[in-house]
Scaffold this motif. Structure first.
Motif, PDB file in Angstrom:
ATOM      1  N   UNK A 221      67.659  48.339  49.184  1.00  0.00           N
ATOM      2  CA  UNK A 221      68.918  47.841  49.033  1.00  0.00           C
ATOM      3  C   UNK A 221      69.987  48.777  48.294  1.00  0.00           C
ATOM      4  N   UNK A 222      69.398  49.779  47.680  1.00  0.00           N
ATOM      5  CA  UNK A 222      70.342  50.600  46.858  1.00  0.00           C
ATOM      6  C   UNK A 222      70.520  51.954  47.627  1.00  0.00           C
TER       7      UNK A 222
ATOM      8  N   UNK B  94      77.060  49.498  51.617  1.00  0.00           N
ATOM      9  CA  UNK B  94      76.994  49.334  52.857  1.00  0.00           C
ATOM     10  C   UNK B  94      77.394  50.414  53.821  1.00  0.00           C
ATOM     11  N   UNK B  95      78.613  50.967  53.182  1.00  0.00           N
ATOM     12  CA  UNK B  95      79.288  52.360  53.979  1.00  0.00           C
ATOM     13  C   UNK B  95      77.934  53.245  54.125  1.00  0.00           C
ATOM     14  N   UNK B  96      77.541  53.731  53.025  1.00  0.00           N
ATOM     15  CA  UNK B  96      76.494  55.012  53.121  1.00  0.00           C
ATOM     16  C   UNK B  96      75.322  54.622  53.989  1.00  0.00           C
ATOM     17  N   UNK B  97      74.583  53.015  53.617  1.00  0.00           N
ATOM     18  CA  UNK B  97      73.544  52.817  54.257  1.00  0.00           C
ATOM     19  C   UNK B  97      73.722  52.718  55.717  1.00  0.00           C
ATOM     20  N   UNK B  98      74.695  52.098  56.315  1.00  0.00           N
ATOM     21  CA  UNK B  98      74.877  52.053  57.644  1.00  0.00           C
ATOM     22  C   UNK B  98      75.051  53.337  58.358  1.00  0.00           C
TER      23      UNK B  98
ATOM     24  N   UNK C 250      79.480  47.441  46.278  1.00  0.00           N
ATOM     25  CA  UNK C 250      78.859  46.751  47.332  1.00  0.00           C
ATOM     26  C   UNK C 250      79.328  47.258  48.473  1.00  0.00           C
ATOM     27  N   UNK C 251      80.614  47.494  48.568  1.00  0.00           N
ATOM     28  CA  UNK C 251      81.263  48.232  49.849  1.00  0.00           C
ATOM     29  C   UNK C 251      80.797  49.539  49.941  1.00  0.00           C
ATOM     30  N   UNK C 252      80.812  50.510  49.017  1.00  0.00           N
ATOM     31  CA  UNK C 252      80.132  51.812  49.115  1.00  0.00           C
ATOM     32  C   UNK C 252      78.662  51.852  49.410  1.00  0.00           C
TER      33      UNK C 252
END
Length: 585
Positions: free
Chosen positions: A303-304, A247-251, A243-245
Motif C-alpha cells: 500500500x506504500x 495512487x499516481x505512482x502505484x498505478x 495519498x494522491x501521489x
C-alpha cells in the motif's frame, strides 16, 4: 519524663520508610497523621496501616494541590514535582500506567529518592485526567484566538479490533506567526463507518472545541465515506496529496509488466535474506569484507509506493554484497540480471523526486498547502528532463505514465480555490508556481474577488474610516420619490471603490519580487500586514491548510505504541487523554 521522650524519639531515627514524612510517633504503639490528625495503631514496627491510610485519604488530594500552594511544605512540593515527572514520562514515552507497580521501577526510585512515596496506579490516572483538563483549556484558548482552522481526519483499528477516528486541527498563531497543530480527539468509533456517523462525531468535536464557524477545509484520504462526510458537513474538502501521489505512482508502475516482474524477484531476494539466518549472516560478512555498511534489505509494503522505492534503492546500494552472498548460499531464488539492475537504477532516478515531494509535503510545522501546485509543476519538469535521459523501454513507459497522471492531477488542483489561493498568497510562489498561465490568471481574479469580499466584511467596515458626508440640507418634496435610486447609486459607488481598492492591493502584492524559497511565508506576512491588510487576513485563513492527512497517520502510529500487548486493557477514554497529551504537551 525526659527519658520517655528520648525512648520515643530513638526508634524514630531508625525508621527509613518514606511514609514517616506524613506521620508522627506519639507513643510506642500510636502514630498521628500530620495531614488529618487521625491516630493509628503502630504495632510490631509495621507501616502498612500508615501506607493504607495515606493512599486512601490523602494521595489524590496531594496530587491536586497547586505547586505554589502556601500550605505545602518543601517535602510535599518535592513529591509533587516527582509525581509530575512520572506522569510526563508515561505520556511522552508511551509507558503503561502500571509502571508504578513494576518492581524494578520502584527499586530505582527508592534508590534515587528514598523518602518518596510512589503514587498508586489509580492516583496516576487521576493525575493524567487532571493534566488533560488543564491542557485542553489551554488549547481552547489558542483556538479562540485563531482566525481560521483546517482539520485532518482518519480512521484506525487497534490490536483489540477497536475502531478510532482521529481529528487534528491546524491553525496559525497570529501573535507569533507560526503554524500550530493540535489533536482534538481520538474518538472510539464502535458505529458503522458511514458518512452520517462520521459527520456526527466530527460535528460534536467542532462544537466541543467551539470552532464550527472557523473550519476552512477538511483534509482526508480519498475514501468514499470521507468525501461523503465532508458533503454532509457542507465543508470544503481536499484529498491528501500524499495519498494522491501514492495512487499516481502505484498505478503507473503496476501497468508495466517488466517492472512488476523485477519487483517480484526483488521481494523474493529480500524475503530470503530476512528469513534465512545463514543468508543473513553471510550477507553481513560480505558487507564487512567489501567495506559496505552492514544494513538489512528493505521489503516493500503493497500500500506504500515509497516502500518500493526504498526497497529498490537499498538493493542497488548493496548490489555487490547481495550478488556474492546469494551465490555463496544454497537457494532457489532467481537472481537479478544486469539488465534488471539497469532498469532498477533508471526507475530509482525517475521516482526519486516523487519520494522527495512526499516527504516535504508531509510536514506539520511549516506551511505545506501552498506548495502542492508548485511541487507538482516541478515533478512535471523533472519527468520531462528524465524523458531525455532514460534509455530502457521500462523507464520510458514509467515516465510517460507518471507525466500523464501528474498533468491531469495538476489541472484539477489549479482549478480549486483552496489550493490556488494558498499558492498565490505564498510570497515564494505567487503566479510563478502555476503550470498554466490561463489558470493562474483565473486564480488572480478569484483572489481579487476574495480581497474585495474581505474589505466588505463587517470587521473591515467597522475599522475603516468613514467618508465625509455633506451636512444636512433642507428636505425637498421629491426626496421620498428618489430615495431608492439615491441609495442604489451610493451602494454602486461604494462597491466600485472597494473593487478598485482590492485590485490595487492585489496588483501591488503580485508586482513585488518573490521571496526566497527558504523563507517562511508567515514571517513575511508578519512584516507586511500593514502594507497589505486585507491580503494578510486572507493569508491567515488560507495558509493554515495542510497538504496531507499525514498528521493523523502520525497520531495512529503513536497510538499503536500506546495500545500494545502490555496495555491491551486500556480504555478508550484514557487512550484519548494520553494521545491528546502526547501530541499537544
Amino acid at each position: 519524663m525526659a527519658s520517655s521522650t528520648e525512648n520515643m524519639d530513638q526508634p524514630r531515627k531508625r525508621k527509613l520508610s518514606p511514609v514517616w514524612d506524613h506521620f508522627n510517633l506519639t507513643t510506642e504503639n500510636k502514630v498521628k497523621c500530620r495531614l488529618c490528625s487521625q491516630e493509628l495503631s503502630y504495632i510490631n514496627r509495621s507501616t502498612s496501616s500508615m501506607l493504607r491510610h495515606y493512599r486512601a485519604r490523602h494521595e489524590k488530594d496531594e496530587t491536586e494541590t497547586p505547586v505554589n500552594s502556601p500550605v505545602m511544605n518543601s517535602g510535599a512540593s518535592r513529591k509533587q514535582a516527582v509525581d509530575q515527572a512520572i506522569v510526563s514520562m508515561i505520556i511522552k514515552d508511551c509507558q503503561p500506567l502500571s509502571i508504578v507497580e513494576d518492581e524494578g521501577f520502584r527499586d530505582l526510585l527508592q534508590l534515587l529518592e528514598p523518602s518518596y512515596v510512589l503514587p498508586t496506579r489509580k492516583a496516576i490516572k487521576n493525575m493524567v485526567s487532571h493534566k488533560y483538563e488543564e491542557q485542553k483549556e489551554k488549547v481552547k484558548e489558542e483556538l479562540q484566538s485563531a482566525v481560521a482552522v483546517s482539520l485532518t481526519a482518519d480512521m484506525w483499528t487497534s490490536i483489540n479490533m477497536e475502531s478510532y477516528l482521529a481529528v487534528t486541527c491546524h491553525y496559525i498563531d497570529t501573535e507569533n506567526h507560526v503554524l500550530r497543530t493540535s489533536v482534538l480527539g481520538v474518538q472510539h468509533f464502535p458505529q458503522h463507518h458511514t458518512a452520517k456517523n462520521m459527520a456526527q462525531v466530527k460535528k460534536n468535536l467542532m462544537e466541543e472545541w467551539a470552532i464550527a464557524g472557523k473550519v476552512r477545509c477538511l483534509v482526508t484520504d480519498a475514501a468514499e465515506n470521507m468525501i461523503a462526510c465532508a458533503k454532509k458537513l457542507q465543508m470544503r474538502h481536499y484529498i491528501c496529496i500524499a495519498h494522491s501521489l501514492n495512487l499516481t505512482v502505484r498505478k503507473s508502475y503496476d501497468q508495466i509488466e517488466t517492472l512488476s516482474n523485477i519487483r517480484n524477484k526483488t521481494r523474493q531476494i529480500v524475503t530470503f535474506f530476512r528469513t534465512s539466518t545463514t543468508a543473513k549472516e553471510k550477507l553481513a560478512q560480505v558487507q564487512q569484507q567489501m567495506g559496505k555498511p552492514v544494513v538489512k534489505l528493505i521489503n516493500e509494503v503493497p500500500t506504500r509506493w515509497n516502500s518500493t522505492y526504498h526497497m529498490l534503492e537499498r538493493l542497488t546500494e548493496q548490489k555487490e554484497p547481495v550478488v556474492v552472498a546469494l551465490a555463496s548460499v544454497t537457494n532457489d531464488t532467481a537472481p537479478l540480471t544486469a539488465e534488471d539492475f539497469n532498469i532498477i537504477e533508471e526507475t530509482i532516478r525517475v521516482l526519486a523526486p516523487f519520494n522527495h515531494a512526499t516527504v516535504e509535503l508531509s510536514e506539520e510545522k511549516r506551511v505545506s498547502g501552498s506548495k502542492v501546485i508548485p511541487m507538482l509543476k516541478m515533478l512535471h519538469c523533472s519527468l520531462q528532463r528524465n524523458a531525455l535521459n532514460v534509455t530502457t523501454d521500462t523507464a520510458i513507459r514509467l515516465v510517460e505514465n507518471l507525466n500523464r497522471r501528474v498533468v491531469d492531477h495538476l489541472c484539477n488542483l489549479e482549478s480549486l480555490s483552496i489550493t490556488t489561493l494558498a499558492t498565490l498568497l505564498d510570497p515564494r510562489y505567487k503566479t510563478v508556481g502555476f503550470l498554466s498561465s490561463s489558470r493562474a490568471n483565473e486564480a488572480v481574479k478569484r483572489l481579487k474577488a476574495e480581497c474585495a469580499a474581505e474589505m466588505r466584511s463587517p470587521e473591515s467596515t467597522q475599522t475603516a474610516p468613514e467618508e465625509a458626508q455633506p451636512g444636512p440640507s433642507t428636505p425637498r418634496p421629491d426626496d421620498d420619490l428618489w430615495q431608492q435610486l439615491d441609495a442604489e447609486v451610493l451602494e454602486n459607488r461604494a462597491n466600485t471603490n472597494v473593487t478598485n481598492d482590492a485590485i490595487i492591493e492585489v496588483q501591488r502584492y503580485l508586482s513585488e519580487n518573490n521571496t526566497q524559497r527558504t523563507q517562511d511565508p508567515l514571517q513575511y506576512w508578519q512584516t507586511q500586514r500593514l502594507n497589505y491588510p486585507n491580503l494578510y487576513k486572507l493569508a491567515m485563513k488560507c495558509l493554515c491548510t495542510p497538504s496531507s492527512s499525514v498528521p493523523c497517520e502520525r497520531v495512529f502510529s503513536k497510538a499503536g505504541e500506546i495500545v500494545s500487548k502490555r496495555r491491551n486493557r486500556l480504555r478508550p477514554n484514557m487512550l484519548k487523554k494520553l494521545m491528546f497529551l502526547n501530541k499537544n504537551v
